[in-house]
Motif scaffolding. Structure first.
Motif, PDB file in Angstrom:
ATOM      1  N   ARG A  74       1.074  -1.490   0.199  1.00 36.32           N
ATOM      2  CA  ARG A  74       0.132   0.114  -0.197  1.00 36.32           C
ATOM      3  C   ARG A  74       0.877   0.936  -0.015  1.00 36.32           C
ATOM      4  O   ARG A  74       0.572   2.147  -0.673  1.00 36.32           O
ATOM      5  CB  ARG A  74      -1.116  -0.308   1.237  1.00 36.32           C
ATOM      6  CG  ARG A  74      -2.415  -0.496   1.136  1.00 36.32           C
ATOM      7  CD  ARG A  74      -2.518  -1.008   2.614  1.00 36.32           C
ATOM      8  NE  ARG A  74      -3.167   0.183   3.393  1.00 36.32           N
ATOM      9  CZ  ARG A  74      -4.189   1.071   3.151  1.00 36.32           C
ATOM     10  NH1 ARG A  74      -5.695   0.293   2.509  1.00 36.32           N
ATOM     11  NH2 ARG A  74      -4.756   1.925   3.825  1.00 36.32           N
ATOM     12  N   LEU A  75       2.059   1.289   0.762  1.00 34.95           N
ATOM     13  CA  LEU A  75       2.754   2.550   1.143  1.00 34.95           C
ATOM     14  C   LEU A  75       3.746   2.635  -0.224  1.00 34.95           C
ATOM     15  O   LEU A  75       3.750   4.023  -0.765  1.00 34.95           O
ATOM     16  CB  LEU A  75       3.619   2.266   2.516  1.00 34.95           C
ATOM     17  CG  LEU A  75       2.752   2.537   3.814  1.00 34.95           C
ATOM     18  CD1 LEU A  75       3.740   2.722   4.913  1.00 34.95           C
ATOM     19  CD2 LEU A  75       2.053   4.487   3.403  1.00 34.95           C
ATOM     20  N   LEU A 102      -6.810   5.374   4.716  1.00 30.53           N
ATOM     21  CA  LEU A 102      -5.573   4.682   5.969  1.00 30.53           C
ATOM     22  C   LEU A 102      -5.643   5.087   7.383  1.00 30.53           C
ATOM     23  O   LEU A 102      -6.706   6.311   7.495  1.00 30.53           O
ATOM     24  CB  LEU A 102      -5.184   6.066   5.282  1.00 30.53           C
ATOM     25  CG  LEU A 102      -4.286   6.214   3.541  1.00 30.53           C
ATOM     26  CD1 LEU A 102      -4.189   7.750   3.196  1.00 30.53           C
ATOM     27  CD2 LEU A 102      -3.491   5.037   3.515  1.00 30.53           C
ATOM     28  N   GLU A 106      -0.227   5.683   8.646  1.00 30.67           N
ATOM     29  CA  GLU A 106      -0.376   5.625   6.727  1.00 30.67           C
ATOM     30  C   GLU A 106      -0.192   6.676   7.103  1.00 30.67           C
ATOM     31  O   GLU A 106       0.577   7.400   6.434  1.00 30.67           O
ATOM     32  CB  GLU A 106      -0.612   3.904   6.491  1.00 30.67           C
ATOM     33  CG  GLU A 106      -1.508   2.826   6.962  1.00 30.67           C
ATOM     34  CD  GLU A 106      -1.998   2.459   6.116  1.00 30.67           C
ATOM     35  OE1 GLU A 106      -1.879   1.375   5.319  1.00 30.67           O
ATOM     36  OE2 GLU A 106      -3.368   2.675   5.943  1.00 30.67           O
ATOM     37  N   THR A 109       2.620   8.933   8.079  1.00 29.43           N
ATOM     38  CA  THR A 109       4.541   8.269   6.822  1.00 29.43           C
ATOM     39  C   THR A 109       3.804   9.453   5.463  1.00 29.43           C
ATOM     40  O   THR A 109       5.066   9.734   5.344  1.00 29.43           O
ATOM     41  CB  THR A 109       4.325   7.290   6.680  1.00 29.43           C
ATOM     42  OG1 THR A 109       4.005   6.329   8.034  1.00 29.43           O
ATOM     43  CG2 THR A 109       5.695   6.183   5.741  1.00 29.43           C
TER      44      THR A 109
END
Length: 425
Positions: A74-75, A102, A106, A109
């Motif tokens: 995902r990231l 999210l 997340e 980040t």
């Protein structure tokens, strides 16, 4: 599909590529096979997003590491410096086909991703930091340009099957189909076409008149200088791309032997041989290798060793593969290459030629291996490229000397290495 559904699919595919250590094109093909509701525009958009992530993976990994986050599928998809956090939050709305919302970690980040101005060369070049010294040893002052080229999109090169056609005739036919075909700049057998051509649907391919093969691989195959009536061995035949080239060069006259230790790849060869109209080739299974080496010892006019390698020269076609580099695995590959060189040398008759080739740009797999081999086999000497190719290829347009080193930046081909070694008569 909605943009959110496309994003969810891209995340799933990236996850599968990372988890399965599988080729991206294979994972994409599997996804398309099991999700036939996706239209052609959806499939293209998803494939484009997946490859955009893979070709920017170094930067995305560096951004996430600098932000103190773990690398997750995902990231990795969302660590795109050009897309604001609000857009990801909009797409990840928790809907039926959208990615989950999210979480706070997340979002934090993505909000603190660093400026790309501070990115190190390994990240900008999209390869693991451990590989960078090897790349610098290979490319020297051209490292930045070569890494950029190695991270670009590869063209689609075709090889003309001289058993059935000529290049001029096929260029005319392809252009008649409104395909922007052009001769490759170095190989006299090559045709370059747009990447989006669906080759499997083209009758020229289905009738065996053309085969996909990068120009660099064609040049390495031509370095064998196989001729009608010779006894030729393709000792690491794989799926047989160069076997087909050698058979055509021999005009179906003489003996051509193909062998490989991967039965799955070798199983494809008989069908390809039949389609190409090849009649002088015997396919040997890997289990036959000890017997084959004994029976063929000192008999071959030509031996081609396109050995297993890191595949670093093909990373523009397989951008995900560079992240699977393992120093321990490289050591095993080097040992295997050295063993295959010794096996191949046994087969060459006095006055015959052994051609060593890799689709690698790493010196340890290329020149270093040849130096080691020549140190133990004084009966072999390197042949100048001009002597092997003669008037077939204008050597000066590529390089002089005895060792062929092709790169994406300098030659517009895959990275490839090859050298022809003659056994004393």
């Amino acid at each position: 599909m909605t943009p959110a559904a496309r994003l969810a699919a891209s995340i799933d595919i990236i996850g599968s590529i990372l988890e399965r250590a599988a080729a991206a094109d294979r994972v994409l093909a599997d996804w398309q096979k099991h999700n036939r509701y996706a239209g052609s525009k959806d499939r293209r958009a998803i494939a484009d997003q997946v490859y955009a992530v893979l070709r920017d993976q170094g930067m995305r990994r560096w951004r996430l590491e600098a932000a103190g986050a773990a690398v997750t599928p995902r990231l990795l998809v969302m660590a795109d410096a050009a897309t604001p956090l609000m857009e990801w939050q909009r797409l990840c709305d928790g809907g039926k086909y959208a990615p989950p919302v999210l979480d706070d970690a997340e979002a934090a980040t993505l909000a603190r991703l660093p400026s790309d101005e501070d990115a190190p060369l390994w990240a900008r070049g999209n390869l693991p930091a451990a590989v960078l010294p090897l790349a610098e040893a290979a490319f020297g002052s051209d490292t930045d340009m070569e890494l950029a080229a190695l991270n670009g999109r590869a063209p689609l090169d075709l090889r003309v099957n001289l058993l059935k056609a000529t290049r001029e005739h096929l260029l005319e036919q392809l252009r008649g189909e409104e395909i922007a075909a052009a001769p490759t700049p170095f190989s006299p057998l090559g045709i370059r076409v747009p990447e989006k051509v669906r080759l499997e649907m083209n009758m020229l391919y289905r009738d065996g008149l053309i085969e996909p093969q990068d120009e660099a691989a064609q040049l390495a195959g031509l370095l064998v200088d196989a001729r009608p009536g010779m006894t030729v061995v393709d000792l690491c035949a794989g799926a047989g791309g160069k076997t087909l080239l050698l058979a055509a060069a021999m005009r179906n006259q003489g003996e051509l032997h193909a062998i490989d230790n991967d039965p799955r790849r070798l199983a494809r060869l008989p069908v390809r041989l039949a389609r190409a109209g090849v009649r002088n080739t015997t396919v040997h299974q890997a289990d036959d290798l000890p017997r084959f080496l004994q029976e063929m010892e000192g008999r071959a006019d030509r031996v081609l060793l396109d050995v297993p390698c890191t595949g670093s020269g093909t990373w523009r076609r397989n951008p995900e593969a560079r992240w699977r580099y393992d120093p321990a695995s490289l050591d095993e590959v080097l040992r295997r290459q050295a063993g295959l060189l010794d096996d191949g040398a046994r087969l060459v008759k006095p006055g015959g030629v052994l051609v060593y080739a890799t689709c690698s740009v790493l010196p340890v797999e290329n020149g270093d291996q040849i130096d080691r081999f020549l140190g133990h086999h004084g009966e072999f000497t390197e042949l100048p490229l001009s002597e092997v190719w003669g008037n077939t290829i204008t050597v000066q347009r590529i390089q002089s000397g005895t060792r062929l080193s092709l790169t994406p930046y300098r030659h517009g081909t895959d990275g490839f290495f090859a050298v022809a070694l003659r056994r004393a008569g």
